[in-house]
Motif scaffolding. Structure first.
Motif, short mmCIF file in Angstrom:
data_model
loop_
_atom_site.label_atom_id
_atom_site.label_comp_id
_atom_site.label_asym_id
_atom_site.label_seq_id
_atom_site.Cartn_x
_atom_site.Cartn_y
_atom_site.Cartn_z
N VAL A 64 0.81 -1.23 0.00
CA VAL A 64 0.00 0.00 0.00
C VAL A 64 0.84 1.27 0.00
N SER A 65 2.16 1.16 0.20
CA SER A 65 2.97 2.37 0.36
C SER A 65 4.08 2.56 -0.66
N HIS A 99 4.40 -1.36 -6.14
CA HIS A 99 3.35 -2.31 -5.76
C HIS A 99 1.97 -1.71 -5.99
N VAL A 100 1.78 -0.46 -5.64
CA VAL A 100 0.46 0.20 -5.77
C VAL A 100 -0.04 0.11 -7.20
N ARG A 101 0.85 0.31 -8.17
CA ARG A 101 0.42 0.29 -9.58
C ARG A 101 0.01 -1.11 -10.04
N TRP A 125 -3.92 -0.91 -8.22
CA TRP A 125 -4.79 0.26 -8.22
C TRP A 125 -4.66 1.09 -9.48
N ALA A 176 1.96 5.09 -10.80
CA ALA A 176 2.04 5.84 -9.55
C ALA A 176 3.46 6.33 -9.38
N SER A 195 7.55 7.36 -0.28
CA SER A 195 6.84 7.00 0.94
C SER A 195 7.43 7.77 2.12
N LEU A 231 -1.02 9.80 -9.16
CA LEU A 231 -1.61 8.53 -9.54
C LEU A 231 -2.19 8.73 -10.93
N TYR A 243 -11.12 -2.19 -6.32
CA TYR A 243 -9.67 -2.23 -6.09
C TYR A 243 -9.23 -2.93 -4.82
N LEU A 295 -6.23 -5.67 -4.44
CA LEU A 295 -5.11 -5.57 -3.52
C LEU A 295 -4.88 -6.93 -2.87
#
Length: 160
Positions: free
Chosen positions: A31-32, A36-38, A41, A45, A49, A57, A145, A149
């Motif tokens: 999540v941070s 990984h976020v891309r 979600w 991105a 962090s 985003l 989303y 995750l």
């Protein structure tokens, strides 16, 4: 992996809980960290962090080819317990004129209970119809989303 949801028609917080079979340290990275976020979600991105860091985003509509870029500002980084950011800025005051997304992580049942909370709806100053539209769009988005995750974490921890 289990998921629950809570929201109020009064446009209170949008809350999503999901139990994932990975440690809080792994889930925190998911999540941070933009890499990984891309994966679960946005299409892209870019952010550090670090509290106070600015980033963005990016979503791409494959049907129209249009790209939507949303600015964000990292608020809190407390590994492996909490990551939060503000987005959807309306004006110069990013603390008031934006939505706050918080990911809280709690060790649970040999994995992690992740709670995503999005707040700030009433403070946006939108007309009722605009508020309704954005609120429902975000409800639908998180419904899509947050399970992604969980699926991404499952793939990540299954990879040797």
């Amino acid at each position: 992996m289990t998921q629950s949801r809570t929201e109020s028609r009064e446009h209170g917080p949008i809350v999503r809980d999901i139990q994932v079979d990975a440690s809080p340290e792994v889930v925190f990275e998911v999540v941070s960290k933009p890499e990984h976020v891309r994966e679960w979600w946005p299409d892209d991105a870019g952010f550090e962090s670090v509290a106070g860091a600015l980033g963005e985003l990016v979503w791409r509509n494959t049907e129209t080819g249009e790209t939507t870029t949303v600015l964000m500002s990292v608020v809190e980084v407390d590994a492996p317990r909490r990551f939060s950011f503000r987005w959807c800025f309306q004006g110069e005051d990013r603390d008031r004129d934006s939505l706050l997304v918080t990911f809280d992580l709690t060790p649970s049942a040999g994995g992690t209970l992740l709670r995503m909370t999005e707040t700030g709806w009433r403070e946006m100053g939108w007309e009722v119809a605009v508020l309704e539209e954005h609120y429902q769009d975000h409800v639908d988005g998180w419904n899509h989303y947050i399970p992604r995750l969980g699926e991404y974490v499952a793939r990540l921890v299954a990879t040797p």
